[in-house]
Design an enzyme around this catalytic site. Structure first.
Site, mmCIF file in Angstrom:
data_model
loop_
_atom_site.group_PDB
_atom_site.id
_atom_site.type_symbol
_atom_site.label_atom_id
_atom_site.label_comp_id
_atom_site.label_asym_id
_atom_site.label_seq_id
_atom_site.Cartn_x
_atom_site.Cartn_y
_atom_site.Cartn_z
ATOM 1 C CG ASP A 26 -2.399 0.955 1.162
ATOM 2 O OD1 ASP A 26 -2.339 1.274 0.160
ATOM 3 O OD2 ASP A 26 -2.596 1.385 2.075
ATOM 4 N N GLY A 27 0.176 2.419 -0.416
ATOM 5 C CA GLY A 27 0.989 3.509 -0.405
ATOM 6 C C GLY A 27 1.667 4.336 -1.676
ATOM 7 C CG HIS A 43 0.097 2.060 -9.376
ATOM 8 N ND1 HIS A 43 -0.188 1.841 -8.098
ATOM 9 C CD2 HIS A 43 -1.109 2.574 -9.842
ATOM 10 C CE1 HIS A 43 -1.347 2.151 -7.628
ATOM 11 N NE2 HIS A 43 -1.869 2.874 -8.593
ATOM 12 C CG LEU A 137 9.942 -16.765 -3.417
ATOM 13 C CD1 LEU A 137 9.802 -16.972 -1.857
ATOM 14 C CD2 LEU A 137 10.526 -15.418 -3.641
ATOM 15 C CD GLU A 213 2.838 -13.217 15.678
ATOM 16 O OE1 GLU A 213 2.868 -12.138 16.138
ATOM 17 O OE2 GLU A 213 2.226 -14.314 16.189
#
Ligand code: FPP
Length: 258
Positions: A26-27, A43, A137, A213
């Site tokens: 976000d941001g 973006h 990954l 978490e």
């Protein structure tokens, strides 16, 4: 001189690493506004943080990374912004192919294919197919994703199986629900990071993050770099995860005679 293991550099044991990190990026808009730039520039800059984060997770040996790139609710944004974002995803999926293969990364799509432009679906499918056997990954790209829609789909899928006589209602347990979600096969996130300071979940992985978490950082996503990720991982490693239990210290107190 042999270079330090990147996990050792964090000062934590490898076992303390989160197996799965999920990020609400976000941001971007605020980053652009602060600079008097169009939102799309935010973006575009955010795409650089995606690259840096993916590469860093691969280097650390993180097994799963989920990135919230576009929600079903994001279709409400101005047409120009949505079109720009879609072009950016298609471009990213093409440009990052070498990096994906060099790092042994497997990409998965998390979300609905409905409404996604053909160009995005085409580049997505090429990338998914190209890297499907990679063993490093796993990056789940939450693109056209919403958690409630995912849960509704899972419920429909289970109901159809009951209707077909393949499943008894009593056989529906947590595992059956998990295995019916779009995220089936990917373990639940251990750590959720949200950038840009808002304390919200925004319809992201609501079922899957029951015991994750949370770490909210003030940094705008385009400024998010490996050191910010390291900070969140170090904080995660210090947390005591109890999964509803009392934890070892409290257990010692309760168990001690007298
Ligand atoms: C939220 O920032 C961000 C998004 C809705 C889009 C996320 C997209 C990227 C990070 C771009 C690149 C991604 C990929 C996978 C190539 P916001 O626009 O809501 O920011 P604001 O809250 O400050 O307005």
């Amino acid at each position: 001189m042999t270079p330090l293991d990147p996990v050792e550099e964090l000062g934590i044991e490898r076992e303390a690493l989160p197996r799965h990190i999920a990020i609400v990026m976000d941001g971007n808009g605020r980053w652009a506004r602060q600079r008097g730039l169009p939102r799309l520039d935010g973006h575009r800059e955010g795409a650089k943080s995606v690259r840096a984060t993916v590469t860093h997770c691969a280097r650390l040996g993180i097994e799963y990374l989920t990135l919230y790139a576009f929600s079903l609710e994001n279709w409400k944004r101005p047409k120009m912004e949505v079109a720009g974002l879609m072009a950016l995803y298609a471009e990213y999926l093409i440009k990052e192919r070498d990096e994906i293969m060099e790092n042994g990364i497997r990409v998965l799509h998390l979300g609905s294919r409905e409404r996604l432009p053909d160009a995005v679906l085409r580049e997505l499918d090429v990338t998914l197919e190209m890297c499907k056997d990679n063993k490093g990954l796993t990056v789940s790209l939450a693109l056209n994703y919403a958690s409630r829609a995912e849960i509704v789909e899972a419920v429909r899928c289970l109901a159809r199986r009951v209707q077909a006589g393949e499943l008894q209602p009593d056989e529906i347990d947590e595992a059956a629900v998990s295995n019916s979600l779009w995220s089936a096969g990917v373990p639940d996130p251990d750590l959720v990071i949200r950038t840009a300071g808002e304390m919200r979940l925004s319809n992201f992985l609501l079922w899957q993050i029951s015991y994750a978490e949370l770490c909210v950082v003030p940094t705008f996503w385009p400024d998010f770099r490996p050191e910010h990720l390291n900070g969140a991982i170090i904080e995660f490693a210090k947390r005591e995860r109890r999964f509803g239990d009392v934890g070892p210290v409290a257990a010692q107190v309760t168990d001690s005679p007298g």
